[in-house]
Design a protein around this motif. Structure first.
Motif, short mmCIF file in Angstrom:
data_model
loop_
_atom_site.label_atom_id
_atom_site.label_comp_id
_atom_site.label_asym_id
_atom_site.label_seq_id
_atom_site.Cartn_x
_atom_site.Cartn_y
_atom_site.Cartn_z
N LEU A 249 -39.20 10.79 16.72
CA LEU A 249 -39.81 9.67 17.43
C LEU A 249 -40.80 10.25 18.44
O LEU A 249 -40.39 10.88 19.42
N PHE A 250 -42.06 10.09 18.15
CA PHE A 250 -43.10 10.67 19.01
C PHE A 250 -43.48 9.70 20.12
O PHE A 250 -43.66 8.51 19.88
N PHE A 251 -43.65 10.24 21.32
CA PHE A 251 -44.13 9.43 22.43
C PHE A 251 -45.60 9.75 22.65
O PHE A 251 -46.00 10.92 22.74
N LEU A 252 -46.40 8.68 22.71
CA LEU A 252 -47.84 8.84 22.84
C LEU A 252 -48.33 8.07 24.06
O LEU A 252 -47.90 6.95 24.29
N ARG A 253 -49.22 8.68 24.80
CA ARG A 253 -49.81 7.98 25.94
C ARG A 253 -51.25 7.63 25.57
O ARG A 253 -52.02 8.51 25.16
N ILE B 227 -56.79 6.24 21.25
CA ILE B 227 -56.73 7.70 21.32
C ILE B 227 -55.54 8.04 22.23
O ILE B 227 -55.46 7.51 23.34
N CYS B 228 -54.66 8.87 21.75
CA CYS B 228 -53.44 9.13 22.51
C CYS B 228 -53.24 10.62 22.76
O CYS B 228 -53.63 11.44 21.93
N ALA B 229 -52.62 10.88 23.87
CA ALA B 229 -52.16 12.25 24.13
C ALA B 229 -50.69 12.27 23.76
O ALA B 229 -49.91 11.47 24.27
N PRO B 230 -50.29 13.16 22.84
CA PRO B 230 -48.87 13.22 22.49
C PRO B 230 -48.06 13.77 23.66
O PRO B 230 -48.46 14.78 24.27
N LEU B 231 -46.98 13.10 24.00
CA LEU B 231 -46.18 13.53 25.15
C LEU B 231 -45.01 14.39 24.73
O LEU B 231 -44.50 15.19 25.51
N GLY B 232 -44.58 14.20 23.51
CA GLY B 232 -43.43 14.93 23.01
C GLY B 232 -42.73 14.07 21.98
O GLY B 232 -43.21 13.00 21.65
N HIS C 46 -48.52 11.51 8.40
CA HIS C 46 -49.69 10.65 8.18
C HIS C 46 -49.27 9.18 8.17
O HIS C 46 -48.25 8.82 7.60
N PHE C 47 -50.09 8.38 8.76
CA PHE C 47 -49.93 6.93 8.74
C PHE C 47 -48.59 6.46 9.30
O PHE C 47 -48.09 5.40 8.95
N SER C 48 -47.99 7.27 10.16
CA SER C 48 -46.74 6.83 10.80
C SER C 48 -46.98 5.52 11.53
O SER C 48 -48.06 5.28 12.08
N LYS C 49 -45.93 4.71 11.54
CA LYS C 49 -46.03 3.42 12.25
C LYS C 49 -46.09 3.67 13.76
O LYS C 49 -45.35 4.51 14.28
N VAL C 50 -46.93 2.91 14.41
CA VAL C 50 -47.01 3.00 15.88
C VAL C 50 -46.56 1.66 16.45
O VAL C 50 -46.94 0.61 15.93
N ARG C 51 -45.72 1.73 17.44
CA ARG C 51 -45.28 0.48 18.08
C ARG C 51 -45.13 0.73 19.58
O ARG C 51 -45.21 1.87 20.05
N ARG C 52 -44.91 -0.37 20.28
CA ARG C 52 -44.69 -0.23 21.72
C ARG C 52 -43.26 0.28 21.94
O ARG C 52 -42.35 -0.10 21.19
N LEU D 87 -46.65 4.52 23.87
CA LEU D 87 -46.32 4.00 22.54
C LEU D 87 -45.43 5.02 21.84
O LEU D 87 -45.36 6.18 22.25
N VAL D 88 -44.79 4.56 20.79
CA VAL D 88 -44.04 5.52 19.99
C VAL D 88 -44.51 5.48 18.55
O VAL D 88 -44.88 4.43 18.04
N ALA D 89 -44.53 6.64 17.94
CA ALA D 89 -44.86 6.75 16.52
C ALA D 89 -43.58 7.13 15.80
O ALA D 89 -42.92 8.11 16.17
N GLU D 90 -43.22 6.32 14.83
CA GLU D 90 -41.97 6.57 14.10
C GLU D 90 -42.26 7.46 12.90
O GLU D 90 -42.83 7.00 11.92
N ASP D 91 -41.90 8.70 13.03
CA ASP D 91 -42.08 9.62 11.91
C ASP D 91 -40.80 9.59 11.08
O ASP D 91 -39.88 10.38 11.28
N GLU D 92 -40.76 8.64 10.17
CA GLU D 92 -39.52 8.44 9.41
C GLU D 92 -39.25 9.60 8.47
O GLU D 92 -38.09 9.92 8.19
N GLU D 93 -40.31 10.25 8.03
CA GLU D 93 -40.12 11.35 7.07
C GLU D 93 -39.36 12.52 7.70
O GLU D 93 -38.59 13.20 7.04
N ASN D 94 -39.60 12.75 8.99
CA ASN D 94 -38.95 13.89 9.66
C ASN D 94 -37.93 13.47 10.70
O ASN D 94 -37.43 14.30 11.46
N ASP D 95 -37.69 12.16 10.75
CA ASP D 95 -36.75 11.61 11.71
C ASP D 95 -37.09 12.01 13.15
O ASP D 95 -36.23 12.43 13.92
#
Lengths: 504, 326
Positions: A39-43, A89-94, A110-116, A29-37
């Motif tokens: 894109l987090f990848f989560l497994r 529960i996710c492991a952050p990949l980078g 906090h509360f970043s959007k998570v999407r596929r 999944l990806v978490a969009e951290d719009e505040e810091n621009d």
């Protein structure tokens, strides 16, 4: 949008997602951290239940349901989507920042959007530089339209393929071989004790069906095959004392005797051991070696000489031509099915030793060595030969320097000597039921896979995790189905890559 | 400790248990605004069937004191309603949280003004304290929300208010007016109490009646008219519910059983078995929690500091700083 991040820490990210959504372990999944621009990848590594309100409410509601079920009374639960939810529960990949993939040293806001994740998100993987295609990226159970593979230059850094029966080892090897054939840049030596690669199975095709098999595949077999092949023959004169020690156990006295034989007769030691009478041998060595020692050694020699793949003629041997095939970047399939285990091992040991020895010699000329393709030797049930020292252990330790890699295929990695396993840089993990096996893999992998234990446990046939140095993370993959994959090569009459023959 | 120490407490318990054995005759029932005499008899328990379909609105509100400046408070309120049928929520409206400073000097005026805007008449009574005023304004807003919800309902539908229809001395006219409008439209206005302070001299009425009702009807729905004149009932809306509730019904209503049957339609949600689920839903939507209070306090304080005031200025005003730290 799938959900929102709740919190936790840099090694574990938790998010909430709706009751009705179906997220699978292993999904990316990806978490969009719009505040810091970023894109987090989560497994996704684990899933939990969530509910608004106290835990007691859950107990009470379940109790009410059970009571009403018992009474066969109808009931309903409204507003499920608001009351109930799930927790991933996710492991952050980078994360990607400014188009560059970085290790997970930050956390999403906090509360970043998570999407596929979508295809576009995986652009950074296209820069991976691999040339041995294996499959497609997998997110949970879904296939993502992003091809994945490994860099052929890694093959001399050894590959481990770990899987229990039925998880798709053979298909993976066929796909690997198919990609190697298409590449023409690497020599691949496959020792096939089960005879499953040439013809394939009832429902699967074999390597001979690869459209490029005509010029990229060379087959050796002691018995007749339906297609073009060479007869597997090893000369008794090329078997060394060391080779035998790879497949039989010897006492110290027997070992001394073997070295004495080798020293006295040179490459004819095995033939002479077989041909000479016991008494003759005892006399030959001034009665310093007991006849009982020769008796044991002779029985072993007889077994070897009786083998249909062993030839007494020094000039009848295929090892040189196999070496040449590998130098030409071909896939060499040695079908040892139908042979006794010691014969199969002997063939593998002799060939592996010859390949390593050849490349070691070639190493002295740097320029010529540079033109030599990397060679990968695959060994089924590799735990048999990697428990202790021997030629395969030697390759594991020093092969990378000489462009000789080992591909160890095993269901029981825990039986491989840990120090040897740590030499393997690339892992294909296809599902391991045994905790001991998973633990040894976890401690030896070149990526942190400590959080993906549940994913490994739940891998389906054909699904894999690939780890290698330089990979952004342990890559979840769906291995191509060989029969479908080779259709891509139809009509490709590619000429094999030419190497500097003058050097050899 | 000896028998003497426990004696008086045990005597009380013994008396209460003994009293609970008899469900007959006159009993003085206490309400917030006074007592009334109920004529108890087991024959008055009535079994009823749940309807299969119903439509209705549930209205609730919440108020919270955010800051206490002794002679004034900062209060917040939130009200809303949901429209529901037997399948689920079909519509919802939640008003934004309202925040207001109410001082000793203007709280009465604030209530009066809001009341008159809504009713076009002066209130029958004006709350004395600022806290009461804040709560009374919230009650007023709930009834205004009920009035709006009535516009979305049709004949035979039900309006469920959270709480009693009897208790508020400041809003009695509003309740009466809403009951009248509802009756005109063929709507049933009821008040369902999650908790009830109904009591006799020794016993909590709800559990007393519940035990008696279950003894008579077992796993059935039933209701008991505590006062038909006032429209106060105790009802169990689901056969296996562990709880019964006080239900206030417009005393002008003719068919109480019909209304109970309709409330029962909403009371089979397994999350709140026996309680009308739209009321549970709207409660969750509007409730102002202590966390909300903390957040509001922090925002207000930040606004003050950003405006150039010091923490001393703030603490001088709200000197019980444990409250906003907490």
């Amino acid at each position: 949008m799938l959900g929102r991040i709740i919190g936790r820490n840099a090694t574990e990210i938790v998010f909430r997602y709706p009751y009705g959504e179906d997220v699978k372990i292993g999904e990316i999944l990806v978490a969009e951290d719009e505040e810091n621009d970023n894109l987090f990848f989560l497994r996704v590594v684990d899933l939990q239940y969530g509910q608004e309100g106290s835990e007691k409410w859950g107990y009470r509601t379940a109790g009410e349901m059970m009571l009403l079920d018992e009474m066969e009374q109808p009931y309903s639960m409204r507003e499920k989507e608001r009351r109930l939810f799930k927790i991933g529960i996710c492991a952050p990949l980078g994360y990607i920042h400014d188009g560059k993939f970085r290790k997970p040293k930050a956390i999403p806001s906090h509360f970043s959007k998570v999407r596929r994740a979508c295809r576009e998100d995986y652009k950074f993987l296209d820069k991976g530089g691999w040339d041995i295609e294996i499959g497609k990226l997998r997110s949970g159970e879904s296939e993502v339209d992003v091809k994945v593979g490994i860099d052929g230059n890694l093959i001399s850094h050894h590959i481990g393929i770990f899987a229990t029966t039925g998880m798709g080892k053979s298909n993976l090897m066929r796909v690997f071989a198919a990609s190697a054939m298409a590449s023409g840049r690497y020599g691949l030596l496959i020792i096939d004790p089960h005879g499953e690669y040439y013809e394939g199975g009832e429902e699967t095709k074999g390597l001979r069906h690869h459209p490029m098999a005509g010029h990229s595949l060379v087959v050796y077999s002691p018995h007749h095959l339906s297609g073009p092949h060479n007869t597997l023959k090893i000369s008794a004169y090329e078997i060394t004392v060391g080779d035998l020690q790879n497949i039989f156990s010897f006492t110290e006295a027997q070992r001394d005797a073997l070295y004495a034989l080798s020293s006295r007769f040179g490459k004819e030691w095995l033939v002479n051991l077989h041909d000479m009478e016991n008494e003759e041998l005892v006399d030959e060595f001034g009665r310093r070696i007991q006849d009982i020692t020769f008796s044991v050694l002779k029985r072993r020699a007889e077994r070897i000489m009786r083998s249909e793949i062993i030839h007494r003629d020094e000039n009848v041997a295929v090892t040189d031509s196999i070496l040449n095939n590998l130098k030409e970047g071909k896939v060499v399939l040695v079908d040892t099915s139908g042979l006794y285990e010691y014969e199969e091992l002997l063939a593998g040991v002799v060939l592996a030793r010859r390949v390593l020895s050849h490349n070691k010699n070639a190493y002295r000329d740097k320029e010529a060595f540079g033109k030599l393709p990397s060679v990968l030797i695959t060994m089924e049930e590799a735990q048999r030969v990697l428990k202790a020292d021997g030629i395969f252990a030697q390759i594991a330790r020093e092969g990378r320097k000489f462009k000789v890699g080992l591909c160890a295929i095993t269901q029981q990695p825990k039986l491989i000597k840990e120090e040897l396993l740590s030499q393997f840089n690339t892992f294909f993990i296809l599902g391991l039921a045994d905790e001991g096996d998973r633990n040894i893999i976890k401690s030896s992998a070149k990526q942190d896979i400590s959080k993906v234990e549940k994913e490994i446990q739940t891998l389906e046939a054909g699904e894999a995790l690939i780890t290698y140095p330089g990979a952004p993370f342990a890559i979840p993959a769906k291995i191509h189905w060989y029969d479908d994959y080779i259709k891509n090569f139809e009509g490709e009459g590619k000429e094999p890559v030419k190497f500097d023959e003058a050097f050899y | 400790m000896d028998k003497k120490t426990f004696g008086r407490a045990f005597d009380y318990i013994k008396d209460a248990i003994e009293k609970s054995r008899y469900f007959e005759g006159e009993a003085e029932i206490g309400l917030e605004e006074g007592e009334f005499v109920a004529h108890l008899h087991e024959s008055k328990f009535k079994k009823f069937e749940g309807k299969s379909k119903a439509k209705g609105a549930a209205i609730d509100g919440s108020s919270l004191k955010i800051l206490d400046g002794h002679f004034f408070i900062i209060g917040s309120r939130r009200v809303g309603y949901v429209i529901a049928d037997e399948n689920g929520i079909t519509d919802r409206r939640i008003w934004n949280t309202d925040m207001e400073a109410l001082s000793k000097y203007d709280a009465k005026e604030a209530f009066k003004e809001k009341y008159e805007n809504f009713m076009q008449n002066p209130p029958p009574k004006i709350p004395e304290s600022v806290e009461e005023a804040n709560d009374a304004i919230r009650g007023l807003e709930e009834h205004a929300a009920a009035r709006e919800a009535m516009g979305k309902l049709g004949e035979g539908d039900i309006i469920m208010m959270d709480g009693s229809l009897q208790g508020s001395e400041y809003l009695s006219d509003v309740i009466e007016e809403n009951c009248r409008i509802a009756l005109e439209k063929g709507l049933h206005l009821v008040g369902v109490c999650k908790r009830s302070d109904l009591y006799t001299k020794k016993l909590p009425v709800l559990s007393w009646v519940k035990r008696r009702g279950d003894k008579i009807f077992g796993k059935e729905r039933w209701y008991y008219p505590l006062s038909e004149e006032k429209g106060i009932y105790i009802a169990k809306f689901h056969p296996v519910s562990k709880f019964s509730f006080r239900v206030d019904i417009n005393p002008m209503e003719k068919d109480v059983e019909e209304i109970m049957g309709k409330i029962a339609v909403f009371s089979n949600d397994v999350s709140y078995l026996g309680y009308p689920y739209p009321l549970a839903v709207i409660h969750r939507e509007v409730v102002l929690t202590s966390e909300d209070g903390m957040y509001f306090r922090r925002v207000l304080r930040e606004m003050a500091l950003k405006s150039g005031y010091t923490i001393d200025d703030w603490e001088e005003l709200f000197f019980d700083y444990h409250e906003y730290l907490g």
